[in-house]
Design a protein around this motif. Structure first.
Motif, mmCIF file in Angstrom:
data_model
loop_
_atom_site.group_PDB
_atom_site.id
_atom_site.type_symbol
_atom_site.label_atom_id
_atom_site.label_comp_id
_atom_site.label_asym_id
_atom_site.label_seq_id
_atom_site.Cartn_x
_atom_site.Cartn_y
_atom_site.Cartn_z
ATOM 1 N N THR A 69 3.439 -27.727 -1.219
ATOM 2 C CA THR A 69 4.219 -26.503 -1.341
ATOM 3 C C THR A 69 3.738 -25.500 -0.305
ATOM 4 O O THR A 69 2.537 -25.308 -0.118
ATOM 5 N N VAL A 70 4.683 -24.862 0.371
ATOM 6 C CA VAL A 70 4.374 -23.790 1.320
ATOM 7 C C VAL A 70 5.008 -22.501 0.805
ATOM 8 O O VAL A 70 6.220 -22.464 0.552
ATOM 9 N N HIS A 71 4.188 -21.451 0.626
ATOM 10 C CA HIS A 71 4.672 -20.145 0.182
ATOM 11 C C HIS A 71 4.708 -19.206 1.382
ATOM 12 O O HIS A 71 3.749 -19.129 2.150
ATOM 13 N N ARG A 72 5.826 -18.464 1.522
ATOM 14 C CA ARG A 72 5.914 -17.440 2.571
ATOM 15 C C ARG A 72 5.790 -16.069 1.929
ATOM 16 O O ARG A 72 6.538 -15.740 1.002
ATOM 17 N N GLU A 73 4.823 -15.287 2.424
ATOM 18 C CA GLU A 73 4.599 -13.936 1.931
ATOM 19 C C GLU A 73 4.776 -12.954 3.079
ATOM 20 O O GLU A 73 4.395 -13.234 4.220
ATOM 21 N N THR A 74 5.362 -11.787 2.778
ATOM 22 C CA THR A 74 5.627 -10.761 3.787
ATOM 23 C C THR A 74 4.833 -9.505 3.470
ATOM 24 O O THR A 74 4.741 -9.098 2.296
ATOM 25 N N PHE A 75 4.292 -8.857 4.518
ATOM 26 C CA PHE A 75 3.540 -7.612 4.367
ATOM 27 C C PHE A 75 4.550 -6.469 4.294
ATOM 28 O O PHE A 75 5.101 -6.031 5.306
ATOM 29 N N GLN A 76 4.858 -6.017 3.055
ATOM 30 C CA GLN A 76 5.943 -5.071 2.812
ATOM 31 C C GLN A 76 5.401 -3.732 2.321
ATOM 32 O O GLN A 76 4.327 -3.638 1.729
ATOM 33 N N ARG A 77 6.229 -2.688 2.541
ATOM 34 C CA ARG A 77 5.915 -1.346 2.054
ATOM 35 C C ARG A 77 6.221 -1.298 0.561
ATOM 36 O O ARG A 77 7.303 -1.700 0.128
ATOM 37 N N VAL A 78 5.254 -0.809 -0.235
ATOM 38 C CA VAL A 78 5.415 -0.708 -1.687
ATOM 39 C C VAL A 78 4.884 0.645 -2.144
ATOM 40 O O VAL A 78 4.122 1.319 -1.434
ATOM 41 N N SER A 79 5.307 1.048 -3.341
ATOM 42 C CA SER A 79 4.813 2.284 -3.961
ATOM 43 C C SER A 79 3.795 1.936 -5.040
ATOM 44 O O SER A 79 3.993 0.998 -5.821
ATOM 45 N N ARG A 80 2.743 2.721 -5.062
ATOM 46 C CA ARG A 80 1.687 2.529 -6.055
ATOM 47 C C ARG A 80 1.326 3.885 -6.663
ATOM 48 O O ARG A 80 1.681 4.943 -6.146
ATOM 49 N N GLU A 81 0.574 3.830 -7.784
ATOM 50 C CA GLU A 81 0.039 5.040 -8.394
ATOM 51 C C GLU A 81 -1.479 4.988 -8.351
ATOM 52 O O GLU A 81 -2.087 3.916 -8.511
ATOM 53 N N GLY A 82 -2.106 6.142 -8.152
ATOM 54 C CA GLY A 82 -3.563 6.210 -8.117
ATOM 55 C C GLY A 82 -4.041 7.614 -8.421
ATOM 56 O O GLY A 82 -3.243 8.567 -8.456
ATOM 57 N N TRP A 83 -5.353 7.772 -8.634
ATOM 58 C CA TRP A 83 -5.933 9.084 -8.923
ATOM 59 C C TRP A 83 -6.140 9.837 -7.617
ATOM 60 O O TRP A 83 -6.648 9.290 -6.637
ATOM 61 N N ARG A 84 -5.699 11.076 -7.620
ATOM 62 C CA ARG A 84 -5.727 11.878 -6.385
ATOM 63 C C ARG A 84 -7.136 11.937 -5.803
ATOM 64 O O ARG A 84 -7.311 11.918 -4.576
ATOM 65 N N SER A 85 -8.160 11.970 -6.670
ATOM 66 C CA SER A 85 -9.534 12.070 -6.177
ATOM 67 C C SER A 85 -9.990 10.795 -5.478
ATOM 68 O O SER A 85 -10.976 10.817 -4.741
ATOM 69 N N ASP A 86 -9.289 9.678 -5.715
ATOM 70 C CA ASP A 86 -9.659 8.413 -5.074
ATOM 71 C C ASP A 86 -8.841 8.128 -3.822
ATOM 72 O O ASP A 86 -9.091 7.122 -3.135
ATOM 73 N N LEU A 87 -7.834 8.964 -3.542
ATOM 74 C CA LEU A 87 -6.909 8.690 -2.433
ATOM 75 C C LEU A 87 -7.279 9.515 -1.202
ATOM 76 O O LEU A 87 -7.608 10.707 -1.311
ATOM 77 N N SER A 88 -7.219 8.873 -0.070
ATOM 78 C CA SER A 88 -7.376 9.573 1.212
ATOM 79 C C SER A 88 -6.396 8.968 2.202
ATOM 80 O O SER A 88 -6.205 7.746 2.242
ATOM 81 N N ILE A 89 -5.764 9.810 2.962
ATOM 82 C CA ILE A 89 -4.752 9.355 3.909
ATOM 83 C C ILE A 89 -5.412 8.479 4.977
ATOM 84 O O ILE A 89 -6.426 8.847 5.580
ATOM 85 N N ARG A 90 -4.840 7.276 5.179
ATOM 86 C CA ARG A 90 -5.279 6.418 6.276
ATOM 87 C C ARG A 90 -4.092 5.579 6.733
ATOM 88 O O ARG A 90 -3.242 5.179 5.912
ATOM 89 N N ALA A 91 -4.032 5.344 8.007
ATOM 90 C CA ALA A 91 -2.870 4.671 8.599
ATOM 91 C C ALA A 91 -2.864 3.191 8.263
ATOM 92 O O ALA A 91 -3.912 2.564 8.097
ATOM 93 N N SER A 92 -1.683 2.640 8.151
ATOM 94 C CA SER A 92 -1.524 1.203 7.913
ATOM 95 C C SER A 92 -1.600 0.454 9.240
ATOM 96 O O SER A 92 -1.311 1.013 10.310
ATOM 97 N N ARG A 93 -1.967 -0.845 9.189
ATOM 98 C CA ARG A 93 -1.972 -1.699 10.371
ATOM 99 C C ARG A 93 -1.312 -3.016 10.016
ATOM 100 O O ARG A 93 -1.680 -3.653 9.018
ATOM 101 N N MET A 94 -0.352 -3.412 10.797
ATOM 102 C CA MET A 94 0.397 -4.608 10.504
ATOM 103 C C MET A 94 -0.404 -5.851 10.896
ATOM 104 O O MET A 94 -1.238 -5.809 11.820
ATOM 105 N N PRO A 95 -0.189 -6.989 10.194
ATOM 106 C CA PRO A 95 -0.928 -8.217 10.484
ATOM 107 C C PRO A 95 -0.485 -8.862 11.792
ATOM 108 O O PRO A 95 0.651 -8.675 12.258
ATOM 109 N N VAL A 96 -1.379 -9.607 12.380
ATOM 110 C CA VAL A 96 -1.088 -10.416 13.565
ATOM 111 C C VAL A 96 -1.396 -11.865 13.208
ATOM 112 O O VAL A 96 -2.533 -12.189 12.833
ATOM 113 N N ASN A 97 -0.382 -12.707 13.272
ATOM 114 C CA ASN A 97 -0.519 -14.118 12.884
ATOM 115 C C ASN A 97 -1.045 -14.252 11.444
ATOM 116 O O ASN A 97 -1.869 -15.093 11.143
#
Length: 389
Positions: A177-205
């Motif tokens: 079996t071969v599974h294909r997974e995609t790096f997609q934008r999703v929404s999550r919830e978290g505690w404000r004190s644990d969150l810090s803005i950082r840029a995303s980086r897309m995968p290569v290969n």
């Protein structure tokens, strides 16, 4: 601690006429006039029963002056000529008038020791026999238990016995079996004190990605947990026990005097009982208090399954199914192998072996001979590792 002393008189049995329970003060048998000797256990005295709790003799103490005098005369000695017993303070044998010599044997005096438990119960009647029905019931269940253990043991021995058979590979099977997974934008919830803005980086290969945290929004207070807060003091009590004196109890010791009498000494000793009491102290009391924090929604990236392809076959080399992946995709592979071995053991049976790798799977071929070990419970093992061709 007050002491109380008594003299207890023992009994002896005549071995000549079998007269029993003769008082120690009689040095000759009242029935046949045979003198008490050291042989035949005539000078081993019975002092009766004692109370189990206190060790006190159940016989009355001696008050007769002649008996007390005999008790205090010292250990008896035995004549070298006629073997008769004599008072310890007598220099001449009362029976044959021979003088006491340095070789005349004497009874030994005992050491002071606690009264022993009675050798026989107060009542000489034997204890009643258990009801036949109850005894029979116990025996029945005992036999049933022994029978079950015997059956179980026999089954285990029979089941563990094994024998060899020769099987043959009937088919080899694989599934990939071969599974294909995609790096997609999703929404999550978290505690404000644990969150810090950082840029995303897309995968290569399919690797090197960074999920990132972006667009923090929709923040609101929400309970995150609880904490323990001091809320005064409270009295906490624990029930304990301790030993306290609760009166006295009589304890007795004895000393054999070597002449058919025994000296009993009784003392009042402290008696202790278990008493319950409350052990209390003041401790800090706590209450649970909610802890709030700010929960926010944010955007990030995550691997999400979007497609899969399955391929399977038998009696051939395995291959991976073709599945096209994009720049933001990754492929995840799964594989499973099975080798079916048929054999005859009373009737046609099958053993399924599951290789762990492609290399091991490819070492099996349809039609191979395989030595097997089969026990009476039907468990099957392949002998000597790899199959014999």
């Amino acid at each position: 601690m007050a002491e109380r002393t008594r003299i207890i008189e023992g009994n002896w049995n005549c071995t000549s006429c079998d007269t029993r329970n003769i008082l120690a003060r009689h040095r000759s048998c009242p029935n046949c006039n045979n003198p008490r000797e050291e042989t035949g256990q005539e000078s081993e005295f019975d002092f009766g029963e004692v109370d189990d709790a206190t060790g006190k003799s159940l016989r009355e103490g001696v008050t007769d002056e002649k008996a007390l005098s005999a008790a205090n005369a010292g250990a008896d000695w035995f004549c070298d000529y006629c073997s008769a017993s004599n008072r310890g303070d007598s220099p001449i044998c009362r029976h044959c008038r021979a003088e006491r010599s340095s070789t005349s044997r004497a009874l030994s005096e005992g050491h002071e020791e606690p009264i022993e438990a009675p050798r026989a119960p107060r009542s000489r009647r034997p204890p009643p026999a258990p009801p036949p029905a109850a005894q029979g019931s116990k025996r029945k269940w005992l036999y049933v238990g022994l029978g079950l253990l015997t059956v179980i043991g026999s089954c285990m021995v029979w089941g563990s016995r094994s024998h060899g058979v020769t099987g043959q590979v009937t088919t080899t099977e694989w599934t990939r079996t071969v599974h294909r997974e995609t790096f997609q934008r999703v929404s999550r919830e978290g505690w404000r004190s644990d969150l810090s803005i950082r840029a995303s980086r897309m995968p290569v290969n399919g690797s090197g990605e960074v999920a990132g945290v972006e667009n923090i929004r929709s923040c609101f207070p929400r309970q995150r947990g609880t904490r323990q807060v001091a809320d005064g003091t409270e009295r906490v009590c624990t029930t304990k026990t301790r030993q306290e004196q609760c009166g006295t109890t009589e304890k007795c010791t004895r000393k054999k005097m070597g002449n058919g009498y025994m000296k009993e000494t009784c003392r009042d000793e402290p008696k202790y009982c278990s008493k319950s009491y409350q052990d209390c102290d003041m401790r800090t009391r706590y209450r649970s208090e909610p802890v709030f924090d700010v929960s926010c929604t944010y955007d990030t990236y995550a691997w999400q399954p979007v497609d899969k392809k399955v391929e399977s076959d038998h009696d051939c080399a395995p291959r991976w199914p073709a599945l096209t992946s994009g720049a933001l995709d990754r492929l995840r592979r799964e594989e499973k192998y099975a080798v079916r071995i048929g054999y005859e053991d009373g009737d046609t049976k099958e053993h399924v072996h599951e290789p762990k790798s492609e290399t091991e799977f490819l070492s099996w071929k349809k039609g191979q001979s395989v030595p097997l070990e089969v026990n009476n419970f039907g468990s099957t093992n392949i002998l000597a590792g790899d199959a014999v061709r």
